[in-house]
Design a protein around this motif. Structure first.
Motif, short mmCIF file in Angstrom:
data_model
loop_
_atom_site.label_atom_id
_atom_site.label_comp_id
_atom_site.label_asym_id
_atom_site.label_seq_id
_atom_site.Cartn_x
_atom_site.Cartn_y
_atom_site.Cartn_z
N ALA A 1 -5.18 -7.01 -12.73
CA ALA A 1 -5.19 -5.68 -13.36
C ALA A 1 -4.05 -5.55 -14.36
O ALA A 1 -4.23 -5.07 -15.49
CB ALA A 1 -5.13 -4.58 -12.30
N GLU B 1 -9.24 -0.21 -9.88
CA GLU B 1 -9.47 -0.99 -8.67
C GLU B 1 -10.34 -0.16 -7.74
O GLU B 1 -10.11 1.03 -7.54
CB GLU B 1 -8.15 -1.36 -7.99
CG GLU B 1 -7.31 -2.32 -8.82
CD GLU B 1 -6.07 -2.82 -8.06
OE1 GLU B 1 -5.93 -2.49 -6.86
OE2 GLU B 1 -5.26 -3.54 -8.67
N CYS C 1 -11.14 -5.56 -9.22
CA CYS C 1 -10.64 -4.93 -10.45
C CYS C 1 -11.82 -4.83 -11.41
O CYS C 1 -12.47 -5.83 -11.71
CB CYS C 1 -9.51 -5.75 -11.06
SG CYS C 1 -8.98 -5.17 -12.69
#
Length: 239
Positions: A157, A108, A128
């Motif tokens: 994610a 991220e 992400c």
């Protein structure tokens, strides 16, 4: 007395022997051939003669050489359609290939100006980034980076950690269908890192595809960038 001029040149005999190896399946598409030194020992000749024989197979399109890497059996390029729905696994299966993906990194980070524009978010918003390697029949054909807006897809994610499939990960966070809103194709050359992953030489030609996928409400859910090995895919545009 036999006319020695009728004898087959050694380099042609080497080319014929290697051609036979390929026909018998001793080396599969994408496989690396033994080194010039190893082939010279096998045939009892010098490396220059081996190089001459390999050059003949390169001219025939059976072998490809990469500076600093060696000689490889030429692989038949994989047909890869790019249209309204781009699905990696489906594309490869339709082409008669075995698809696979290797996750390189999931992170991220803050979106750059260009990434934010593509995803219709603010610069600096969290995204992400999914970095990976795409393979066909075990041979790497592309490196890719898929970017997702965290504000819109909070659990993406973790979904990507659970499955390497973008389609399955999006479905897990509520995006049951998505389509390609735009695609841009450009020619470029492999960086050192891309060359390492794709098992090619730095500077070899790549085809760079960038595109935005949107959900049913036309909200951007993925901004993807893929670098295809230029001699391993044939990109086809579908209406």
């Amino acid at each position: 007395m036999r006319n020695t001029s009728d004898k087959t040149p050694i380099w042609k005999a080497i080319a014929a022997a290697l051609r036979g190896d390929l026909a018998e399946g001793r080396y599969a598409p994408g496989d690396k051939l033994p080194t010039e030194a190893a082939l010279a020992e096998r045939f009892g000749v010098n490396r220059h003669t081996v190089r001459h024989g390999i050059a003949a197979l390169v001219d025939e399109g059976l072998i490809r050489t990469r500076r600093g890497a060696g000689a490889f059996v030429a692989a038949t390029p994989t047909d890869y359609p790019i249209g309204k729905r781009v699905r990696f696994h489906q594309n490869l299966i339709a082409a008669g290939r075995r698809p696979d993906k290797r996750v390189l990194q999931i992170e991220e980070r803050a979106a750059t100006d260009g990434e934010a524009s593509a995803l219709n978010i603010a610069k600096g918003d969290t995204i992400c980034a999914y970095h990976g390697l795409s393979l066909a029949d075990g041979q790497p054909i592309a490196v890719f980076e898929s970017l997702f807006p965290i504000l819109r897809l909070a659990e993406i994610a973790q979904a990507l950690e659970d499955t390497s499939s973008v389609t399955e990960a999006l479905r897990a966070v509520g995006v049951h269908d998505y389509t390609r809103a735009s695609t841009r194709l450009t020619a470029t050359r492999a960086t050192a890192t891309q060359a390492l992953h794709l098992q090619i030489a730095q500077g070899d030609p790549l085809i760079r595809s960038s595109g935005v996928n949107v959900d049913e409400a036309y909200h951007p859910v993925e901004y993807g960038r893929t670098w295809f090995a230029g001699d391993r895919v044939t990109l086809t545009l579908e209406g």
